[in-house]
Motif scaffolding. Structure first.
Motif, PDB file in Angstrom:
ATOM      1  N   GLY A  31       0.967  -0.972  -0.216  1.00 43.38           N
ATOM      2  CA  GLY A  31      -0.326   0.077  -0.006  1.00 43.38           C
ATOM      3  C   GLY A  31       0.868   1.168  -0.032  1.00 43.38           C
ATOM      4  N   SER A  33       2.201   4.917  -1.406  1.00 40.85           N
ATOM      5  CA  SER A  33       2.053   5.705  -2.268  1.00 40.85           C
ATOM      6  C   SER A  33       3.591   6.193  -2.956  1.00 40.85           C
ATOM      7  N   SER A 153      -5.277   5.954  -5.081  1.00 39.31           N
ATOM      8  CA  SER A 153      -5.122   3.858  -4.232  1.00 39.31           C
ATOM      9  C   SER A 153      -5.508   2.869  -4.813  1.00 39.31           C
TER      10      SER A 153
END
Length: 168
Positions: A31, A33, A153
């Motif tokens: 996850g 970024s 996301s």
């Protein structure tokens, strides 16, 4: 027994490209970024690392027991009016090795090199709410501002990014 972390600047990604590609795919899947969305294919991760380095992009890796568990980049500004500044990019730590000081050691290595290059201003950005915000603040980075809906996301949600700077 304490874990020994070594930090090394890479001049080429050729010998470590498989480990770097694995690190990138793992942090994206977890996850992070950092400009990619899961699923990130191994071949796309390799392609990224094949072209990541240049004269203005410096790269460090952190190793524990000879395994790459983190990396960071320092992007030197090539503009004539900006040769005093640089940007921290793609700080990543393997999910299994987080909260062990690896990110801090990588940041310190990048800052040390920045000083050697005559850099007096470092900037960076990170997704609002990520644990990295606490790391940057603990290292003396100051918030410059936020931009809403900056990064997408995997689930399509848009997130704000926070810009930081540090005068060194």
């Amino acid at each position: 027994m304490d874990t020994v972390v070594t930090v090394e600047e890479l001049k080429s990604t050729n010998e470590q490209i498989d480990e770097l590609a694995q690190l990138l795919t793992q942090v994206v899947e977890d996850g992070a970024s950092i400009g990619f969305l899961p699923p990130l294919s191994y071949s796309d991760a390799r392609s990224y690392w094949e072209q990541a380095l240049s004269t203005e992009v410096k790269l460090w890796v952190a190793r524990v027991n000879d395994e790459i568990l983190g990396s960071i980049q320092l992007h030197l500004c090539t503009k004539k009016n900006g040769n005093h500044r640089a940007e921290i990019a793609k700080l990543m730590t393997d999910p299994k090795a987080r909260r062990k000081g690896i990110g801090r050691l990588l940041m310190q290595a990048a800052e040390e090199r920045a000083r050697m290059e005559g850099i007096s201003l470092i900037v960076l950005d990170t997704r609002e709410g990520d644990p990295s915000n606490l790391l940057y603040q603990s290292l003396g980075y100051l918030e410059a501002g936020r931009i809403p809906n900056y990064a997408r996301s995997a689930n399509g949600e848009l997130h704000a990014t926070v810009y930081y700077y540090k005068i060194i």
